[in-house]
Design a protein around this motif. Sequence first.
Motif, PDB file in Angstrom:
ATOM      1  N   VAL A  37      -8.180  26.346  -8.886  1.00 19.10           N
ATOM      2  CA  VAL A  37      -8.204  24.702  -9.019  1.00 19.10           C
ATOM      3  C   VAL A  37      -9.047  24.137  -7.847  1.00 19.10           C
ATOM      4  CG1 VAL A  37      -6.643  22.672  -8.717  1.00 19.10           C
ATOM      5  CG2 VAL A  37      -5.925  24.952 -10.043  1.00 19.10           C
ATOM      6  N   VAL A  38     -10.152  23.630  -8.242  1.00 24.31           N
ATOM      7  CA  VAL A  38     -10.891  23.066  -6.982  1.00 24.31           C
ATOM      8  C   VAL A  38     -10.729  21.213  -7.004  1.00 24.31           C
ATOM      9  CG1 VAL A  38     -13.328  22.871  -6.395  1.00 24.31           C
ATOM     10  CG2 VAL A  38     -12.457  24.991  -7.586  1.00 24.31           C
ATOM     11  N   PRO A  39     -10.117  20.777  -6.221  1.00 27.70           N
ATOM     12  CA  PRO A  39     -10.224  19.322  -6.170  1.00 27.70           C
ATOM     13  C   PRO A  39     -11.289  18.899  -5.583  1.00 27.70           C
ATOM     14  CG  PRO A  39      -8.610  20.314  -4.274  1.00 27.70           C
ATOM     15  CD  PRO A  39      -8.998  21.324  -5.258  1.00 27.70           C
ATOM     16  N   SER A  40     -11.901  17.943  -6.244  1.00 27.98           N
ATOM     17  CA  SER A  40     -13.137  17.107  -5.838  1.00 27.98           C
ATOM     18  C   SER A  40     -13.080  15.796  -5.842  1.00 27.98           C
ATOM     19  CB  SER A  40     -14.308  17.969  -6.813  1.00 27.98           C
ATOM     20  OG  SER A  40     -14.293  19.338  -6.800  1.00 27.98           O
ATOM     21  N   ASP A  77     -11.490  14.041  -8.737  1.00 29.11           N
ATOM     22  CA  ASP A  77     -10.571  12.894  -8.465  1.00 29.11           C
ATOM     23  C   ASP A  77     -11.181  11.511  -8.396  1.00 29.11           C
ATOM     24  OD1 ASP A  77      -7.982  11.935  -7.491  1.00 29.11           O
ATOM     25  OD2 ASP A  77      -8.196  12.478  -5.327  1.00 29.11           O
ATOM     26  N   GLY A  78     -11.473  11.104  -9.444  1.00 25.77           N
ATOM     27  CA  GLY A  78     -12.176   9.631  -9.395  1.00 25.77           C
ATOM     28  C   GLY A  78     -13.554   9.487  -8.743  1.00 25.77           C
ATOM     29  N   SER A  79     -14.345  10.387  -8.751  1.00 25.09           N
ATOM     30  CA  SER A  79     -15.608  10.284  -7.670  1.00 25.09           C
ATOM     31  C   SER A  79     -16.259   9.283  -8.290  1.00 25.09           C
ATOM     32  CB  SER A  79     -16.192  11.698  -7.962  1.00 25.09           C
ATOM     33  OG  SER A  79     -15.712  12.754  -7.562  1.00 25.09           O
ATOM     34  N   THR A  83     -20.034  14.029  -9.675  1.00 28.05           N
ATOM     35  CA  THR A  83     -19.224  15.342  -9.431  1.00 28.05           C
ATOM     36  C   THR A  83     -18.802  15.825 -10.822  1.00 28.05           C
ATOM     37  OG1 THR A  83     -18.147  14.601  -7.251  1.00 28.05           O
ATOM     38  CG2 THR A  83     -17.153  16.427  -8.639  1.00 28.05           C
ATOM     39  N   SER A  84     -18.522  15.312 -11.771  1.00 28.11           N
ATOM     40  CA  SER A  84     -18.224  15.696 -13.158  1.00 28.11           C
ATOM     41  C   SER A  84     -19.193  16.271 -13.799  1.00 28.11           C
ATOM     42  CB  SER A  84     -17.352  14.729 -13.937  1.00 28.11           C
ATOM     43  OG  SER A  84     -16.318  14.396 -13.678  1.00 28.11           O
ATOM     44  N   LYS A 110      -6.269  13.848  -2.796  1.00 25.75           N
ATOM     45  CA  LYS A 110      -6.050  15.232  -2.832  1.00 25.75           C
ATOM     46  C   LYS A 110      -4.948  16.194  -3.405  1.00 25.75           C
ATOM     47  CE  LYS A 110      -7.612  19.397  -0.232  1.00 25.75           C
ATOM     48  NZ  LYS A 110      -8.317  20.121   0.924  1.00 25.75           N
ATOM     49  N   GLY A 111      -3.605  15.622  -3.026  1.00 31.13           N
ATOM     50  CA  GLY A 111      -2.436  16.286  -3.500  1.00 31.13           C
ATOM     51  C   GLY A 111      -2.435  15.945  -4.990  1.00 31.13           C
ATOM     52  N   GLY A 112      -2.881  14.645  -5.471  1.00 30.30           N
ATOM     53  CA  GLY A 112      -2.626  14.551  -6.903  1.00 30.30           C
ATOM     54  C   GLY A 112      -3.585  15.332  -7.713  1.00 30.30           C
ATOM     55  N   ALA A 113      -4.684  15.550  -7.177  1.00 27.04           N
ATOM     56  CA  ALA A 113      -5.664  16.171  -7.706  1.00 27.04           C
ATOM     57  C   ALA A 113      -5.538  17.632  -8.058  1.00 27.04           C
ATOM     58  CB  ALA A 113      -7.359  15.893  -7.222  1.00 27.04           C
ATOM     59  N   ILE A 114      -4.587  18.144  -6.937  1.00 28.64           N
ATOM     60  CA  ILE A 114      -4.363  19.742  -6.980  1.00 28.64           C
ATOM     61  C   ILE A 114      -3.388  19.668  -8.079  1.00 28.64           C
ATOM     62  CG2 ILE A 114      -3.334  21.451  -5.667  1.00 28.64           C
ATOM     63  CD1 ILE A 114      -4.604  20.339  -3.228  1.00 28.64           C
TER      64      ILE A 114
END
Length: 228
Positions: A37-40, A77-79, A83-84, A110-114
Motif C-alpha cells: 500500500v503506497v499512500p500518496s 489522497d486527494g492530490s 499523482t493518479s 496519511k492514516g486515512g489513505a493507508i
Amino acid sequence: MPALHRHEEEKFFLNAKGQKETLPSIWDSPTKQLSVVVPSYNEEKRLPVMMDEALSYLEKRQKRDPAFTYEVIVVDDGSKDQTSKVAFKYCQKYGSDKVRVITLVKNRGKGGAIRMGIFSSRGEKILMADADGATKFPDVEKLEKGLNDLQPWPRWGFAMLPRLVSNAWSQVMCPLRPPKVLGLQNQMAIACGSRAHLEKESIAQHKCSFGGLISQPVFIGSILYGRH
C-alpha cells in the motif's frame, strides 16, 4: 473494527483499459501473498522512483519464485497534481492485477489513505511503503524473515519499514489479513524494521517529514482511523 466510509467513486478502480471494476474487501479470502500500500499526496515527481524500484524488485522476485504473487495499491489522497495519472501508467504497463490506483475524493490524511488501501487489499501480508522511496524496498525481506522467525506465527501480523524523523527512527505498521478471514482469533505477529546503524548516512541522503511513532498494534484505532 470501525466501518470504512467510501464515496461512490472510491468503490472502484480503473483497470488497464480504463474500465471501472469493483474494489475487493479485506474480508475476502486473500489471493496474493503480498500487498503493498503506497499512500500518496502530491507525489507525481517522487512516485516514479519508488515505483520503479519496488516493481523491479517484485518482478525479479516473481521470476525467481513463480509462486510469489503481489499487488501494489497506490492511494492518491486527494492530490492536486497528477499523482493518479502517473500511477495509472504503471497499471497500464504491468496490468491492474498487479498495480491498482485508488483516487480519494478528498484528502483523508496519511492514516486515512493507508486504511483505504489496506481495506482494499488482497494479500496475506500487507506492507505500507512511502511514495518518496526513503527506504530501500528489498528490505522487506528482512521484515519477512522477522515474521518467519516468530514460530509458530499465524498468517496475520504487522510489518514496519523504518523512517528517519528528526534524527530519530520511527516505524510505520501495516496489518496482515484479519483473523476472521483465516479462522484465527486473537493472534497476530509483528515485525519491526530499523536501520539506526545507518542513521548518519540516511541523514545525508534523505530528509523526511513523517511524524508519529506507533509502538503497539492499536492500528485500527490510531493511524488507520486517520490520525498520524
